[in-house]
Design an enzyme around this catalytic site. Structure first.
Site, PDB file in Angstrom:
ATOM      1  N   ARG A 283       0.818  -1.265  -0.104  1.00 23.50           N
ATOM      2  CA  ARG A 283      -0.163  -0.140  -0.132  1.00 23.50           C
ATOM      3  C   ARG A 283       0.804   1.201  -0.032  1.00 23.50           C
ATOM      4  NH1 ARG A 283      -2.523  -3.279   4.106  1.00 23.50           N
ATOM      5  NH2 ARG A 283      -4.537  -3.994   3.532  1.00 23.50           N
TER       6      ARG A 283
ATOM      7  N   HIS B 168      -5.237  -8.478   3.369  1.00 24.41           N
ATOM      8  CA  HIS B 168      -6.671  -8.172   3.722  1.00 24.41           C
ATOM      9  C   HIS B 168      -7.014  -8.590   5.221  1.00 24.41           C
ATOM     10  CE1 HIS B 168      -7.531  -7.749  -0.837  1.00 24.41           C
ATOM     11  NE2 HIS B 168      -6.965  -6.490  -0.456  1.00 24.41           N
TER      12      HIS B 168
END
Length: 316
Positions: free
Chosen positions: A158, A277
């Site tokens: 990210r 996740h």
């Protein structure tokens, strides 16, 4: 989107409470100037619609009017998420008006935005992405940039994870990177050959920019930690300079990482573990996957990963 109305045409009885609410957000609840501006913009849009409809007081706004406004926003092309933001601003504004005893109820309380169709993430073509990443950097800043982009695509990082990366988090010999993801959850990810080579090049010139004792892996020309916004800008610049057929942004590299590995491996659980996740509805169906399995899936599947990691002789 409808044209902005002349501010002088807005009734003071509608505008003054909006300005008082924005001032409340700024001074009492300490919201950022950007957040205050967003609330004001959304509420002024509602104010313009109301004044065009002949409404002069906030007390006159009823639930069926809010539904009509939602329908109007939809006709103007706003998606469900944007309409939900407008409704949230309206609900919070009316909570303020209730507190100030300017209205007697909140007409937006039970109104919901229409659902938007889920947009599939865009991904980059493998060949074009490889061409962009293989382009030769021309100065230390571009050496840094290529290293950042290789690492994002190599390990599915990210933007925040990349910006927060420290030197100590990268194990060059083990070809691993330790990142702190959402919810302060740490995970260890493999690094592919191309990204390792880019890291070696960057570490060779990093000292010309970074001050002594600077822990950040990626630094600006001033020697401090590179910001998220700067990373975004540099990636977009690289795409423009190198002739990408779409705008490059950090999440595109992360989506491409996930898509390309999944396409080659078919191992959804491994890919989701690599991505970090944390959604309960998704992770309930996962089984625990140890790092060695994840690394094998990665090496066999990622277009720019090192091959035969486990067959190579120990170089130590």
């Amino acid at each position: 989107m409808s044209a902005q109305r002349d501010p002088s045409a807005r009734p003071d009885t509608l505008v003054r409470p909006v300005e008082a609410f924005v001032e409340h957000l700024s001074s009492e609840t300490r919201h950022s100037p950007r957040t205050c501006d967003n609330y004001r913009r959304d509420l002024i849009r509602l104010t313009d619609w109301l004044s065009a409809s002949g409404v002069q007081e906030w007390q006159q706004l009823l639930s069926h009017d809010v539904r009509r406004y939602v329908a109007e926003l939809s006709r103007q092309g706003l998606n469900g998420r944007s309409i939900a933001r407008h409704l949230s601003a309206t609900r919070r504004f009316f909570d303020f008006l209730l507190r100030e005893r300017l209205v007697t109820d909140n007409p937006a309380l039970d109104i919901r935005a229409p659902k938007s169709g889920r947009r599939l993430p865009r991904v980059a073509d493998v060949d074009q992405l490889s061409q962009l990443l293989d382009a030769s950097p021309e100065d230390p800043l571009e050496v840094r940039d290529v290293c950042m982009f290789e690492l994002m695509y190599s390990s599915g990082l990210r933007l925040a994870e990349l910006a927060g990366l420290d030197l100590a988090a990268v194990d060059m010999r083990g070809a691993e990177v330790r990142v702190l993801g959402k919810g302060n959850k740490e995970r260890i990810l493999p690094i592919g050959t191309k990204a390792l080579e880019a890291l070696e090049r960057w570490l060779g010139v990093r000292s010309s920019l970074a001050g002594e004792g600077q822990p950040a892996m990626f630094v600006s020309r001033r020697g401090d930690r590179l910001s998220r916004r700067s990373i975004q800008a540099r990636l977009a610049r690289w795409g423009l300079v190198k002739g990408a057929d779409q705008k490059l942004h950090p999440h595109l590299l992360r989506h491409s990482f996930a898509s390309h590995v999944l396409e080659s491996s078919g191992d959804l659980r491994a890919v989701q573990e690599l991505l970090g996740h944390a959604d309960i509805a998704t992770t309930q169906v996962y089984t625990h996957l140890d790092f060695q399995h994840l690394a094998r899936v990665y090496d066999q599947s990622h277009p720019r990963a090192r091959r035969n990691r486990y067959d190579e002789p120990d170089q130590s």
